[in-house]
Scaffold this active site. Structure first.
Site, PDB file in Angstrom:
ATOM      1  N   HIS A   1      13.492  75.110  35.491  1.00  0.00           N
ATOM      2  CA  HIS A   1      12.729  76.275  35.035  1.00  0.00           C
ATOM      3  C   HIS A   1      13.554  77.129  34.073  1.00  0.00           C
ATOM      4  O   HIS A   1      13.102  77.503  32.983  1.00  0.00           O
ATOM      5  CB  HIS A   1      12.308  77.106  36.264  1.00  0.00           C
ATOM      6  CG  HIS A   1      11.517  78.324  35.910  1.00  0.00           C
ATOM      7  ND1 HIS A   1      12.107  79.555  35.692  1.00  0.00           N
ATOM      8  CD2 HIS A   1      10.194  78.505  35.696  1.00  0.00           C
ATOM      9  CE1 HIS A   1      11.166  80.435  35.375  1.00  0.00           C
ATOM     10  NE2 HIS A   1       9.992  79.822  35.378  1.00  0.00           N
TER      11      HIS A   1
ATOM     12  N   ARG B   1       1.987  73.533  29.847  1.00  0.00           N
ATOM     13  CA  ARG B   1       2.067  73.483  31.315  1.00  0.00           C
ATOM     14  C   ARG B   1       1.236  74.643  31.879  1.00  0.00           C
ATOM     15  O   ARG B   1       1.416  75.791  31.459  1.00  0.00           O
ATOM     16  CB  ARG B   1       3.512  73.628  31.778  1.00  0.00           C
ATOM     17  CG  ARG B   1       4.409  72.455  31.428  1.00  0.00           C
ATOM     18  CD  ARG B   1       5.819  72.719  31.939  1.00  0.00           C
ATOM     19  NE  ARG B   1       6.690  71.563  31.886  1.00  0.00           N
ATOM     20  CZ  ARG B   1       7.574  71.335  30.925  1.00  0.00           C
ATOM     21  NH1 ARG B   1       7.687  72.167  29.918  1.00  0.00           N
ATOM     22  NH2 ARG B   1       8.347  70.266  30.978  1.00  0.00           N
TER      23      ARG B   1
ATOM     24  N   ARG C   1      -2.098  70.395  30.371  1.00  0.00           N
ATOM     25  CA  ARG C   1      -1.901  69.556  31.552  1.00  0.00           C
ATOM     26  C   ARG C   1      -2.476  70.236  32.790  1.00  0.00           C
ATOM     27  O   ARG C   1      -2.283  71.440  32.980  1.00  0.00           O
ATOM     28  CB  ARG C   1      -0.412  69.303  31.742  1.00  0.00           C
ATOM     29  CG  ARG C   1      -0.137  68.367  32.881  1.00  0.00           C
ATOM     30  CD  ARG C   1       1.310  68.045  32.949  1.00  0.00           C
ATOM     31  NE  ARG C   1       2.069  69.174  33.432  1.00  0.00           N
ATOM     32  CZ  ARG C   1       3.394  69.158  33.540  1.00  0.00           C
ATOM     33  NH1 ARG C   1       4.076  68.098  33.159  1.00  0.00           N
ATOM     34  NH2 ARG C   1       4.034  70.188  34.017  1.00  0.00           N
TER      35      ARG C   1
ATOM     36  N   GLU D   1       5.025  59.071  33.723  1.00  0.00           N
ATOM     37  CA  GLU D   1       6.175  59.723  34.347  1.00  0.00           C
ATOM     38  C   GLU D   1       6.767  58.895  35.471  1.00  0.00           C
ATOM     39  O   GLU D   1       7.800  59.276  36.036  1.00  0.00           O
ATOM     40  CB  GLU D   1       5.744  61.081  34.932  1.00  0.00           C
ATOM     41  CG  GLU D   1       5.412  62.100  33.878  1.00  0.00           C
ATOM     42  CD  GLU D   1       4.781  63.337  34.465  1.00  0.00           C
ATOM     43  OE1 GLU D   1       5.393  64.399  34.405  1.00  0.00           O
ATOM     44  OE2 GLU D   1       3.651  63.224  34.995  1.00  0.00           O
TER      45      GLU D   1
ATOM     46  N   GLY E   1       6.473  61.600  29.965  1.00  0.00           N
ATOM     47  CA  GLY E   1       7.145  62.737  30.603  1.00  0.00           C
ATOM     48  C   GLY E   1       8.500  62.214  31.035  1.00  0.00           C
ATOM     49  O   GLY E   1       8.691  61.779  32.175  1.00  0.00           O
ATOM     50  N   THR E   2       9.437  62.250  30.097  1.00  0.00           N
ATOM     51  CA  THR E   2      10.725  61.600  30.373  1.00  0.00           C
ATOM     52  C   THR E   2      11.579  62.357  31.382  1.00  0.00           C
ATOM     53  O   THR E   2      12.523  61.792  31.928  1.00  0.00           O
ATOM     54  CB  THR E   2      11.522  61.430  29.061  1.00  0.00           C
ATOM     55  OG1 THR E   2      11.359  62.617  28.287  1.00  0.00           O
ATOM     56  CG2 THR E   2      11.047  60.233  28.289  1.00  0.00           C
ATOM     57  N   ASN E   3      11.229  63.619  31.662  1.00  0.00           N
ATOM     58  CA  ASN E   3      12.001  64.325  32.687  1.00  0.00           C
ATOM     59  C   ASN E   3      11.790  63.623  34.026  1.00  0.00           C
ATOM     60  O   ASN E   3      12.736  63.325  34.755  1.00  0.00           O
ATOM     61  CB  ASN E   3      11.534  65.780  32.805  1.00  0.00           C
ATOM     62  CG  ASN E   3      11.568  66.506  31.483  1.00  0.00           C
ATOM     63  OD1 ASN E   3      12.277  66.084  30.576  1.00  0.00           O
ATOM     64  ND2 ASN E   3      10.804  67.584  31.355  1.00  0.00           N
ATOM     65  N   ASP E   4      10.521  63.353  34.329  1.00  0.00           N
ATOM     66  CA  ASP E   4      10.239  62.660  35.585  1.00  0.00           C
ATOM     67  C   ASP E   4      10.492  61.157  35.473  1.00  0.00           C
ATOM     68  O   ASP E   4      11.000  60.540  36.405  1.00  0.00           O
ATOM     69  CB  ASP E   4       8.793  62.930  36.013  1.00  0.00           C
ATOM     70  CG  ASP E   4       8.668  64.297  36.682  1.00  0.00           C
ATOM     71  OD1 ASP E   4       9.593  64.646  37.451  1.00  0.00           O
ATOM     72  OD2 ASP E   4       7.692  65.006  36.435  1.00  0.00           O
TER      73      ASP E   4
ATOM     74  N   CYS F   1       6.466  64.206  25.730  1.00  0.00           N
ATOM     75  CA  CYS F   1       6.490  65.657  25.914  1.00  0.00           C
ATOM     76  C   CYS F   1       7.625  66.054  26.852  1.00  0.00           C
ATOM     77  O   CYS F   1       7.757  67.225  27.191  1.00  0.00           O
ATOM     78  CB  CYS F   1       5.147  66.182  26.394  1.00  0.00           C
ATOM     79  SG  CYS F   1       4.610  65.468  27.940  1.00  0.00           S
TER      80      CYS F   1
END
Ligand code: PEP
Ligand code: MG
Length: 780
Positions: free
Chosen positions: A422, A517, A564, A660, A682-685, A732
């Site tokens: 965050h 988001r 989203r 993801e 969603g490359t973070n997940d 994203c």
């Protein structure tokens, strides 16, 4: 006189003919080759409503609470109905049609464009709200004029004026009616170098009508013409598409450029000569460098628009100010197409160089820039009050409630978290330098201690190393310094996580929002959705979503905004009022979140979908729906069914899914068959689930590698499958802001890339460079 001819108008007639009309009139009067036409004046619109005696009712009906969407919809419908159903007085009909007959001898196709008179409405999204019609013939002309007038009263326009504090009755509208030019070639021209002001003309040109160049649908040829010498520098681009008039329907259509003209040079030396002469005349007329839209038909060159170039660096202040160096570098993207732009982000102004303070804390530099300020340790929400303008927040991890204080702060340091936490995401969007994952900042630093935070290197130094930033303007920092953004075939969009960042995001000139988001909108209510609905009712919850999304959709309209559906893990909901009812989970990242929660609670999900339905009804056709954390086609079929049940037509709207999880990457073919329009990485997940690395765990942050070969393999395969099924692909996740990932994705053929606000400019240039390299490689 209901109309004024362009040759009767000058720049001073703004009140009568609006900004567009005044500018075209001024050029015509100066003898420049503007297509002929006239303006139905703002006074005519005003007498139309006054003589028909609809004015009072009109302004009364639009005086509504714009946050009440059904009242707003009723107001807009009624206002438009009043205008559209009022007949033209006979003498006005005649005067407009007579004037039309004099344009192009009677059978002309004309462009009909709104030209609002409230000159001080600078916001592009407002300007873009009024109608423009191309290729209009006599039959439709009067209706189109009336539709331009009525477009002052769409829901979006009413909402916007109210929000900006404009009196509805003080805004008038004129309508420009001008002969269409069936351009064979068109483009833009800067009569002087857009950042240095040097006497070098820069021309961009493509086949067909100008919209393709202005909207960025095509990469144009680039001609650099030093006015003192004959030495023209030409870069010929591959021009895949062109816009032209369909002979049958008269509509503007996009067509593929025939093979033999794709790589052919658009402008001859002779045509360049004519444009340069025109450029000199218009620059002389205004006595200041101009940005000109032009078109060529046969041997004739036309001017469609001219505006002063506002980006020239008057002071020639060299490299000391970040804006000045940014401007020069960015302009290279226009002049030579090399796009070698260095990051000009952050507010450090280079002044961190020579720092001699000791590093007392280190972590991950997650939002660039260097600042000095007094540390304020925040361990509970009550501590937020002590954060004053310019202080540095030091906390374990930020939360949605902290956003107002984060805006006041000059910097942010956290113990926990990785690059996708965050704190990292929000600080970047706010343009506030930040360091995350230090493990010990809250224990090592003390309240009131003056420190320097280097958000690029991830280091906190003892003492004050930089002067407080005089006037950092987060919106201006990200605004492109060159009037023309790099033209790329791959779209470059921007991510938005907090609605407050929408203006800054839109100022980047990105092609749309690749990820909005919705979590923050919900989490900032401070109650779980169930609690909020129990206390305030379903409609209030839906309205919260409508308002939050609408703010962003407005800033970007008509650029697309991919929204989203809710994806907050239970540990974040737990912190809210009502959070005690959340399921207790050992591992919330693997738990009840994203589409799995939505499908399990269709009643709550239906409210989100209802918010989308209302937005579509209000005319926000730029909104797209994206589902998070899907695993397979079954998830997609279920979500699609709920969309249909909510009254959203999946055939009519753009919707898609995030990739993801490895499962979703491996099941994308089935998802394509289920009807998705796009898949977004969603490359973070995707990274945390492929590598089993908790994205928020600073202890394994060094293993969080989005460029790991296994991830690239999954991504490459998804792009290939999607291309076979005509499904767009995008990214994203945070990695979309990394040059290596950008190169990989463009090489693989991704359709768009969505980057962080501060990275958009660099990503545009990286995409351009990669695309040009691909082109060169293909001909070598
Ligand atoms: C992602 O997972 O890459 C993503 C963009 O979603 P979020 O960071 O919100 O999980
Ligand atoms: Mg995610």
């Amino acid at each position: 006189m209901a109309v004024l001819w362009l040759d009767e108008i000058s720049a001073g007639d703004l009140e009568k003919v609006g900004g567009k009309g005044a500018s075209l009139g001024e050029l015509t009067g100066a003898g420049l080759p503007v297509p002929p036409g006239f303006v139905v004046t703002a006074g005519t619109y005003r007498s139309f409503i006054e003589e028909a005696e609809i004015d009072e009712e009109l302004f009364e009906v639009v005086d509504v609470d714009v946050d009440d969407s059904s009242a707003l919809a009723t107001a807009a419908d009624r206002a438009q109905e009043l205008i559209l159903e009022t007949p033209f007085p006979e003498d006005l009909r005649e005067e407009i049609l007579d004037s039309y007959h004099q344009v192009g001898n009677g059978e002309a196709f004309v462009a009909v464009r709104s030209s609002a008179t409230a000159e001080d409405l600078p916001d592009a999204s407002f300007a873009g709200q009024q109608e423009t019609f191309l290729n209009v013939t006599e039959e439709a002309l009067l209706d189109r004029v009336r539709e331009c007038w009525a477009s002052l009263f769409t829901q979006r326009a009413i909402y916007y004026r109210q929000e900006q504090g404009f009196d509805h009755s003080a805004v008038n509208i004129a309508v420009v009616v001008q002969q269409m030019v069936d351009a064979e070639k068109s483009g833009v021209m800067f009569t002087s170098h857009p950042s240095t002001g040097d006497p070098t003309m820069i021309i961009e040109a493509a086949w067909g009508l100008g919209e393709a160049v202005v909207s960025g649908a095509v990469s144009p040829d680039n001609y650099v013409v030093p006015r003192e010498e004959d030495d023209i520098d030409v870069t010929v681009a591959e021009k895949k598409v062109m816009h032209e008039k369909d002979e049958e329907t008269g509509e503007t259509v996009e067509r593929e450029v025939p093979e033999d003209r794709r790589n052919a040079r658009v402008l001859s030396d002779d045509e360049i000569g004519k444009l340069v002469e025109l450029g000199e005349r218009v620059e002389d007329h205004y006595d200041t460098p101009q940005d000109v839209e032009w078109a060529i038909v046969g041997d004739d060159v036309y001017m469609l628009q001219s505006r002063p170039i506002t980006t020239i660096d008057e002071g020639g202040s060299g490299g000391e100010a970040p804006d000045a160096s940014g401007a020069v570098d960015a302009a290279k993207g226009v002049t030579d197409g090399s796009g070698s732009v260095q990051a000009a982000s952050g507010g450090d102004g280079g002044s961190s160089g020579g720092s001699s303070g000791d590093v007392i804390v280190d972590g991950l530099g997650s939002s660039p820039g260097t600042v000095s300020g007094a540390a304020q340790i925040v361990t509970k929400l009550d501590d937020l009050d002590k954060v004053k303008e310019g202080d540095i927040i030091v906390t374990e991890m930020t939360m949605p409630d902290m956003v107002p204080a984060m805006k006041r702060a000059s910097g942010i340091i956290t113990d926990e978290g990785g690059m996708t936490s965050h704190a990292a995401i929000v600080s970047r969007e706010l343009g506030v330098p930040a360091i995350v994952g230090t493990t010990n900042a809250t224990t090592v630093l003390e309240d009131g201690q003056v420190v320097t935070l280097d958000g690029d290197k991830g280091a906190v130094l003892e003492g004050q190393e930089v002067e407080p930033d005089e006037e950092t303007e987060p919106v201006e920092e990200v605004r492109p310094q060159s009037p023309v953004k790099p033209m790329t075939a791959t779209e470059v969009k921007v991510n938005v996580s907090i609605p407050e960042a929408a203006e800054r995001a839109a100022a980047t000139g990105a092609d749309g929002v690749g990820l909005l988001r919705t979590e923050h909108m919900i989490l900032s209510l401070n109650q779980t959705p169930a609690k909020f609905i129990a206390e305030n009712g379903e409609d209030a919850y839906i309205q919260e979503l409508v308002q939050g999304i609408r703010g962003v959709a407005d800033e970007f309209y008509p650029r697309p905004v991919r929204v989203r559906t809710l994806d907050a893990p239970t540990d974040e909901f737990r912190q809210l009022e009502g959070g005690e009812d959340e399921p207790k989970e050992h591992n919330p990242m693997l738990g009840y979140r994203g589409i799995r929660r939505s499908l399990d609670r269709p009643g709550v999900f239906a409210h989100e979908l209802e918010a989308f339905r209302r937005l579509y009804e209000m005319g926000y056709d730029n909104v797209e729906i994206m589902f998070p954390l899907v695993n397979d086609a079954e998830d997609i079929y279920q979500a699609k069914r709920l969309m249909e049940e909510a009254g959203i037509d999946p055939e009519k709207r753009k919707w898609g899914a995030m990739i993801e999880t490895p499962a979703s990457a491996l099941s994308v073919e089935g998802m394509a068959e289920a009807g998705i329009d796009f898949a977004s990485f969603g490359t973070n997940d995707l990274t945390q689930y492929t590598l089993a690395v908790d994205r928020n765990n600073e202890h394994v942050a060094d293993r969080f590698d989005e460029l790991h070969p296994s991830i690239l393999k999954l991504i490459g395969n998804v792009i290939e499958t999607c291309r076979e099924h005509d499904v767009d692909t995008s990214i994203c996740g945070q990695a979309g802001s990394k040059p290596e990932m950008v190169q990989f994705l463009v090489d693989e053929g991704v359709s768009s890339i969505s980057a962080n606000i501060d990275a958009v400019r660099d990503v545009q240039h990286e995409v351009k460079r990669t695309e040009q390299k691909l082109l060169l490689d293909s001909v070598r």
